[in-house]
Structure formats: C-alpha cells, structure tokens
Design a protein around this motif. Structure first.
Motif, PDB file in Angstrom:
ATOM      1  N   ILE A 170      27.142  26.698  26.098  1.00 57.51           N
ATOM      2  CA  ILE A 170      25.699  26.756  25.922  1.00 57.51           C
ATOM      3  C   ILE A 170      25.127  25.389  26.253  1.00 57.51           C
ATOM      4  O   ILE A 170      25.537  24.375  25.667  1.00 57.51           O
ATOM      5  CB  ILE A 170      25.345  27.193  24.495  1.00 57.51           C
ATOM      6  N   SER A 171      24.226  25.363  27.221  1.00 55.32           N
ATOM      7  CA  SER A 171      23.729  24.072  27.697  1.00 55.32           C
ATOM      8  C   SER A 171      22.219  24.072  27.871  1.00 55.32           C
ATOM      9  O   SER A 171      21.597  25.116  28.073  1.00 55.32           O
ATOM     10  CB  SER A 171      24.399  23.715  29.027  1.00 55.32           C
ATOM     11  N   LYS A 172      21.665  22.895  27.764  1.00 52.21           N
ATOM     12  CA  LYS A 172      20.220  22.705  27.920  1.00 52.21           C
ATOM     13  C   LYS A 172      19.953  22.135  29.310  1.00 52.21           C
ATOM     14  O   LYS A 172      20.425  21.038  29.633  1.00 52.21           O
ATOM     15  CB  LYS A 172      19.732  21.726  26.851  1.00 52.21           C
ATOM     16  N   VAL A 173      19.221  22.881  30.117  1.00 51.71           N
ATOM     17  CA  VAL A 173      18.909  22.406  31.469  1.00 51.71           C
ATOM     18  C   VAL A 173      17.801  21.369  31.368  1.00 51.71           C
ATOM     19  O   VAL A 173      16.719  21.643  30.846  1.00 51.71           O
ATOM     20  CB  VAL A 173      18.493  23.557  32.400  1.00 51.71           C
ATOM     21  N   GLU A 174      18.108  20.175  31.844  1.00 55.34           N
ATOM     22  CA  GLU A 174      17.159  19.065  31.705  1.00 55.34           C
ATOM     23  C   GLU A 174      16.443  18.762  33.014  1.00 55.34           C
ATOM     24  O   GLU A 174      15.363  18.200  33.013  1.00 55.34           O
ATOM     25  CB  GLU A 174      17.909  17.813  31.228  1.00 55.34           C
ATOM     26  N   THR A 199      13.815  30.077  37.910  1.00 55.02           N
ATOM     27  CA  THR A 199      13.603  29.607  36.538  1.00 55.02           C
ATOM     28  C   THR A 199      12.370  28.709  36.447  1.00 55.02           C
ATOM     29  O   THR A 199      11.960  28.115  37.439  1.00 55.02           O
ATOM     30  CB  THR A 199      14.855  28.826  36.066  1.00 55.02           C
ATOM     31  N   ILE A 249      26.707  29.420  30.298  1.00 54.18           N
ATOM     32  CA  ILE A 249      27.675  29.476  31.402  1.00 54.18           C
ATOM     33  C   ILE A 249      28.913  30.214  30.903  1.00 54.18           C
ATOM     34  O   ILE A 249      29.599  29.744  29.994  1.00 54.18           O
ATOM     35  CB  ILE A 249      28.074  28.056  31.859  1.00 54.18           C
ATOM     36  N   TYR A 271      20.036  32.569  31.860  1.00 51.20           N
ATOM     37  CA  TYR A 271      19.036  31.551  31.518  1.00 51.20           C
ATOM     38  C   TYR A 271      18.112  32.096  30.437  1.00 51.20           C
ATOM     39  O   TYR A 271      17.721  33.271  30.474  1.00 51.20           O
ATOM     40  CB  TYR A 271      18.248  31.154  32.770  1.00 51.20           C
ATOM     41  N   TYR A 308      14.980  24.398  29.611  1.00 52.41           N
ATOM     42  CA  TYR A 308      15.307  25.761  29.180  1.00 52.41           C
ATOM     43  C   TYR A 308      16.834  25.777  28.990  1.00 52.41           C
ATOM     44  O   TYR A 308      17.475  24.716  29.148  1.00 52.41           O
ATOM     45  CB  TYR A 308      14.821  26.802  30.203  1.00 52.41           C
ATOM     46  N   TYR A 309      17.408  26.914  28.677  1.00 58.19           N
ATOM     47  CA  TYR A 309      18.833  26.930  28.347  1.00 58.19           C
ATOM     48  C   TYR A 309      19.645  27.790  29.312  1.00 58.19           C
ATOM     49  O   TYR A 309      19.138  28.768  29.859  1.00 58.19           O
ATOM     50  CB  TYR A 309      19.042  27.429  26.914  1.00 58.19           C
ATOM     51  N   ALA A 310      20.888  27.383  29.535  1.00 56.07           N
ATOM     52  CA  ALA A 310      21.805  28.139  30.389  1.00 56.07           C
ATOM     53  C   ALA A 310      23.073  28.443  29.601  1.00 56.07           C
ATOM     54  O   ALA A 310      23.647  27.542  28.983  1.00 56.07           O
ATOM     55  CB  ALA A 310      22.158  27.328  31.630  1.00 56.07           C
ATOM     56  N   VAL A 318      25.926  32.923  34.872  1.00 60.36           N
ATOM     57  CA  VAL A 318      25.046  32.009  34.152  1.00 60.36           C
ATOM     58  C   VAL A 318      23.776  32.766  33.792  1.00 60.36           C
ATOM     59  O   VAL A 318      23.090  33.293  34.668  1.00 60.36           O
ATOM     60  CB  VAL A 318      24.685  30.768  35.002  1.00 60.36           C
TER      61      VAL A 318
END
Lengths: 101, 101
Positions: A94-98, A5, A14, A59, A10-12, A57
């Motif tokens: 829905i999550s935001k990868v920081e 990635t 899960i 992305y 960006y977004y994941a 997961v």
C-alpha cells in the motif's frame, strides 16, 4: 489501459503475484473482483499485466477507501481463494503516490 | 520474481506503458536499463509484467536514490527513446510504500 488518475496525492495498492496457468476459475474471479472494486467508493481505476508474474495496481482516493474495500466480504473470500488455490506467492503493498508525470 | 523488499517505508516507482509489439530494439534497451538500475545505490529490486499493457515497479530506499537514477545519462537517453519510439503512452508514478503484507 493506463488509468487517468487525478493530481497526487492519492493511493496505489500494488499487488504482485506468481501463479501457475491452470483452469481453476481464476479469470472469472479476477473479473468479478475488478467489477466489484470498480463500484467501491474512492476507486480511481486499475492497471493489470501478466507474463511471468502478475502485477495489478489499483488506485484509490484515500486509505479509508482501501480499508473499506479490504473489509468487503466477497473480496475477503476472493483473497482467501487466492491464498489457498490461485497463487504460489503474492505480496500486497500500500503506497501513497506523491508525484506523477 | 516478487522482490523481497525490506520493512516499509521505502519507495516504489510505478511505470505503466502501452506499446506496439515490434522489433525496434526495445527488449535490449529494457534489459540494459534494468541491469544499470540494479547497480545504482538504493535500488531494492524490480518487478515487471507485460500483456495488453506493461507495468514495471522498481523499489528504492529513498527519494534521493530515485532522483539520482533519474539523472543518470544512459537512463535519460533510454527515456527519450521510450518517449519518441517505444511507447504509445506511458505514465510514471512515484509512491511511498507505507504498508506491505
């Protein structure tokens, strides 16, 4: 394989699921959905594993890409099949990868 | 099992790994780490699956709880063991869960 990635954010998405092992066309549909997802704008890759439970997961570059993918009609059909036939239980987050390391 | 997480927002640590199957004490350490994580403040639960690759997602109430857990000395030792002995490759992603359904 571990997805290479880009630099966050960006977004994941899960997706966690429980299912009974049975020959109900699940594998075929899962492969079709992965192939279809891969062709969507903003798709960055997918990681999947299954033992007692399944975790996939995917992305994405933005919430907008996730929204468009969620509205794809073949994907919607697969989700309906999942709900009615494939899964005993599932949850989508829905999550935001920081941060990534 | 699928974790019964609270209403978002909360945090997910997505740990993806590749390893060779061998009897190197991995299972024992993984179980110990899970037990230890479970006793940490702010831990909401963990989901794990392994087939060709492994995915473990742990859920936390805040970045602060994740930071404290990352500084736990036994956890630090397990991470070092993972890096040197257990995994061919791995990636850790810290993400904020914004939506769940």
């Amino acid at each position: 394989m571990i997805v290479n990635t880009p630099k966050p954010p960006y977004y994941a998405v899960i997706f966690s699921s429980m299912r009974e092992e049975k020959d109900d066309g699940y594998e075929e549909m899962a492969n079709e959905v992965l192939e279809l997802a891969s062709s969507q704008e903003g798709f960055l890759g997918m990681e999947s594993a299954r033992s007692e439970m399944g975790i996939s997961v995917s992305y994405w570059d933005s919430l907008d890409s996730i929204k468009k993918w969620s509205e794809n009609s073949r994907h919607a059909f697969a989700k309906q099949m999942g709900k009615e036939h494939f899964y005993e239980a599932f949850r989508t987050r829905i999550s935001k990868v920081e941060k990534e390391y």
